[in-house]
Design a protein around this motif. Structure first.
Motif, PDB file in Angstrom:
ATOM      1  N   SER B  48     -12.900   6.646  -5.655  1.00  0.00           N
ATOM      2  CA  SER B  48     -14.063   5.762  -5.553  1.00  0.00           C
ATOM      3  C   SER B  48     -13.610   4.332  -5.231  1.00  0.00           C
ATOM      4  CB  SER B  48     -14.833   5.768  -6.868  1.00  0.00           C
ATOM      5  OG  SER B  48     -14.052   5.143  -7.849  1.00  0.00           O
ATOM      6  N   PRO B  49     -14.507   3.523  -4.661  1.00  0.00           N
ATOM      7  CA  PRO B  49     -14.170   2.113  -4.404  1.00  0.00           C
ATOM      8  C   PRO B  49     -13.821   1.376  -5.691  1.00  0.00           C
ATOM      9  CG  PRO B  49     -16.215   2.708  -3.310  1.00  0.00           C
ATOM     10  CD  PRO B  49     -15.847   3.870  -4.149  1.00  0.00           C
ATOM     11  N   THR B  50     -14.434   1.789  -6.786  1.00  0.00           N
ATOM     12  CA  THR B  50     -14.134   1.123  -8.061  1.00  0.00           C
ATOM     13  C   THR B  50     -12.671   1.301  -8.437  1.00  0.00           C
ATOM     14  OG1 THR B  50     -16.339   1.849  -8.683  1.00  0.00           O
ATOM     15  CG2 THR B  50     -15.009   0.866 -10.419  1.00  0.00           C
ATOM     16  N   VAL B  54      -9.939  -1.572  -8.963  1.00  0.00           N
ATOM     17  CA  VAL B  54      -9.159  -1.726 -10.206  1.00  0.00           C
ATOM     18  C   VAL B  54      -7.679  -1.824  -9.882  1.00  0.00           C
ATOM     19  CG1 VAL B  54      -8.447  -0.524 -12.312  1.00  0.00           C
ATOM     20  CG2 VAL B  54     -10.847  -0.634 -11.706  1.00  0.00           C
ATOM     21  N   MET B  55      -7.236  -0.978  -8.936  1.00  0.00           N
ATOM     22  CA  MET B  55      -5.810  -1.002  -8.556  1.00  0.00           C
ATOM     23  C   MET B  55      -5.435  -2.360  -7.953  1.00  0.00           C
ATOM     24  SD  MET B  55      -5.790   2.793  -7.015  1.00  0.00           S
ATOM     25  CE  MET B  55      -4.366   2.679  -5.993  1.00  0.00           C
ATOM     26  N   ILE B  56      -6.321  -2.871  -7.105  1.00  0.00           N
ATOM     27  CA  ILE B  56      -6.049  -4.172  -6.483  1.00  0.00           C
ATOM     28  C   ILE B  56      -6.075  -5.265  -7.552  1.00  0.00           C
ATOM     29  CG2 ILE B  56      -6.925  -5.874  -4.843  1.00  0.00           C
ATOM     30  CD1 ILE B  56      -7.963  -3.464  -3.209  1.00  0.00           C
ATOM     31  N   ALA B 196      -4.444   8.515  -4.639  1.00  0.00           N
ATOM     32  CA  ALA B 196      -3.995   7.215  -4.132  1.00  0.00           C
ATOM     33  C   ALA B 196      -3.327   6.410  -5.216  1.00  0.00           C
ATOM     34  CB  ALA B 196      -5.191   6.438  -3.583  1.00  0.00           C
ATOM     35  N   GLU B 197      -3.848   6.512  -6.416  1.00  0.00           N
ATOM     36  CA  GLU B 197      -3.267   5.756  -7.525  1.00  0.00           C
ATOM     37  C   GLU B 197      -1.870   6.270  -7.840  1.00  0.00           C
ATOM     38  OE1 GLU B 197      -4.629   3.969 -11.779  1.00  0.00           O
ATOM     39  OE2 GLU B 197      -5.842   5.491 -10.799  1.00  0.00           O
ATOM     40  N   ASN B 198      -1.697   7.591  -7.784  1.00  0.00           N
ATOM     41  CA  ASN B 198      -0.362   8.154  -8.010  1.00  0.00           C
ATOM     42  C   ASN B 198       0.619   7.592  -7.008  1.00  0.00           C
ATOM     43  OD1 ASN B 198      -1.269   9.689 -10.052  1.00  0.00           O
ATOM     44  ND2 ASN B 198      -1.631  11.511  -8.807  1.00  0.00           N
ATOM     45  N   TYR B 199       0.151   7.487  -5.774  1.00  0.00           N
ATOM     46  CA  TYR B 199       1.047   6.959  -4.746  1.00  0.00           C
ATOM     47  C   TYR B 199       1.441   5.551  -5.043  1.00  0.00           C
ATOM     48  CZ  TYR B 199       2.293  10.152  -1.200  1.00  0.00           C
ATOM     49  OH  TYR B 199       2.918  11.119  -0.535  1.00  0.00           O
ATOM     50  N   MET B 200       0.484   4.790  -5.492  1.00  0.00           N
ATOM     51  CA  MET B 200       0.785   3.388  -5.787  1.00  0.00           C
ATOM     52  C   MET B 200       1.840   3.304  -6.877  1.00  0.00           C
ATOM     53  SD  MET B 200      -1.552   0.421  -7.334  1.00  0.00           S
ATOM     54  CE  MET B 200      -1.093   0.806  -8.990  1.00  0.00           C
ATOM     55  N   LEU B 201       1.717   4.144  -7.867  1.00  0.00           N
ATOM     56  CA  LEU B 201       2.631   4.065  -8.999  1.00  0.00           C
ATOM     57  C   LEU B 201       3.994   4.662  -8.669  1.00  0.00           C
ATOM     58  CD1 LEU B 201      -0.001   5.107 -11.620  1.00  0.00           C
ATOM     59  CD2 LEU B 201       1.017   2.860 -11.416  1.00  0.00           C
TER      60      LEU B 201
END
Lengths: 72, 381
Positions: B48-50, B54-56, B196-201
């Motif tokens: 979701s965009p949310t 949050v990640m940004i 996507a969050e996993n990738y960021m981490l």
């Protein structure tokens, strides 16, 4: 400079408004201009100073004397 | 949810950022969508965009950005393109890389690099993996949710590590193998909200090497997962080595279109006409001096009036205390004192305005006029 004008303008209006309010309240509660002037004259010698200035400006010779007394 | 809705919603959620940074972030997401083969898959990957906001937000340091934006607002593009890549940009770049690795978006490869691959058709077979992500997913033993796919692609087999050791002189692969394994161990502690969050981490900061090189290494690593390709790749190892060295020689490309370089600005300069300058000085100096003197007269009058009114106001104020027995009279005197103070303030400000604006304005105008008359304009660049 615009900010300066704005600041000074606001300050001027506020102080002037307060002064007018004080004057209004004073006169409404029994302030007397003649009585105030008598006290001020006794304290600051307003009439004497005024008479001195009047005499000085009435006689042109005083101006000449003043100009001659200047250092340049 | 489609691209437009996603971006609109994200734009609303990123209002905590500075406008310049928000535009950069949104343009990066737009870029991702423009390279996406399957918009739905990419949306699924992003979540979701949310979540993205949050990640940004986690990576966004408002104080730091305030300094950067205010001090370098004129050199915004240069700042981003330079070494001081903001943390939030790195975060989005990591997501971008993750999507690229999953082949949700096409990797950005410049034309020269495509021609390098085109030199050898065998290499082309090797470096363009077909249906690889599907093959990984279809393995019956694994059966992992799509959120864990990035982890798989990051694990480097020993054969791949030894190949890269051969290709790059045995330095980088050791580090590469160590890093993902370490991060895989930390994995269970981390929240798994979206792929996507996993990738960021997992990925951490993006290396400063050209993106296409990174993509090539990933693809090469994926190729080693299949045994029949492994043999082929070992045979063509020297060719791969050449390709890597060619990449190292390639100058750093503008990896992202949002890093546009500012167009060269025209620098204007002029040649002074000496004769005109002397004549102007001879004429201007006395005229300006006379003007200053004329302006000084009202300025000094205002100053005198301000001083006189101020002293009067002060004397009246002093008179109010101790000379009057009636409260009403005290009020009247205080009112008069305040009115006089207000007038003194106004007069003093007018004096200051005359000195600062009128007199210095006259001098500046004379200097500007001299510049226009005595200098011939010309373009150097």
């Amino acid at each position: 400079m615009r900010k300066g004008w704005k600041f000074v303008g606001i300050l001027f209006v506020v102080v002037l408004f307060l002064g007018v309010v004080f004057l209004g309240v004073g006169f409404l509660t029994g302030g007397d201009a003649e009585r105030i002037f008598q006290v001020a004259d006794a304290s600051l010698s307003i009439t004497d100073s005024f008479n001195n200035y009047q005499e000085f400006f009435e006689d042109p010779q005083n101006f000449e004397n003043l100009l001659q007394g200047l250092p340049f | 949810m489609n691209e437009q809705k996603f971006l609109t919603e994200l734009s609303k959620l990123l209002t905590f950022m500075y406008e310049e940074d928000r535009q950069v972030a949104l343009s990066m997401y737009e870029q991702m969508f423009s390279f996406a083969d399957d918009e739905t898959a990419l949306l699924q990957f992003l979540g979701s965009p949310t979540k993205q906001a949050v990640m940004i937000a986690r990576a966004y340091n408002a104080k730091e950005r305030k300094l950067a934006v205010t001090s370098q607002s004129g050199e915004r593009q240069a700042d981003i393109a330079g070494n001081e890549t903001p943390a939030f940009v790195r975060t989005i770049m990591n997501i971008h890389t993750g999507a690229e690795n999953l082949e949700l978006i096409r990797p950005e490869v410049i034309e020269d690099q495509i021609s390098i691959f085109g030199k050898d058709e065998e290499d082309e077979d090797l470096f363009v993996p077909e249906e690889e992500p599907a093959a990984v997913v279809e393995e019956p033993e694994v059966e992992l949710p799509s959120s864990e796919l990035p982890e798989l692609s990051l694990e480097m087999p020993e054969e791949a590590a030894s190949f890269l050791a051969d290709a790059e002189g045995g330095k980088a692969p050791e580090q590469d193998t160590a890093a993902p394994t370490k991060k895989t161990e930390e994995k269970p502690e981390l929240p798994e909200d979206s792929p996507a969050e996993n990738y960021m981490l997992d990925l951490g900061p993006v290396p400063e090497k050209p993106r296409s090189e990174e993509s090539e290494i990933n693809i090469t690593m994926a190729a080693f997962d299949q045994p029949e390709r492994k043999q082929k790749a070992e045979e063509s190892a020297p060719a791969a080595q050449t390709t890597l060295s060619e990449f190292e020689q390639t100058p750093p490309e503008p990896a992202h279109p949002w890093r546009k370089e500012a167009p060269p600005q025209e620098v204007r300069s002029g040649k002074p006409s000496t004769l005109l300058l002397i004549l102007y000085l001879i004429a201007a100096v006395p005229i300006v001096s006379a003007g200053v003197l004329i302006l000084l007269v009202p300025a000094l009058v205002f100053f005198a009036l301000a001083v006189f009114t101020g002293i009067s106001a002060f004397r009246v104020l002093m008179l109010a205390f101790g000379n009057f027995a009636v409260f009403a009279d005290i009020m009247v005197v205080l009112g008069a004192s305040l009115v006089l103070f207000a007038l003194a303030l106004l007069l003093f400000w007018i004096f200051l305005w005359f000195v600062i604006s009128a007199i210095s304005g006259l001098i500046n105008a004379a200097i500007r006029l001299g510049g226009k008359i005595c200098y011939k304009e010309g373009k150097d660049v």
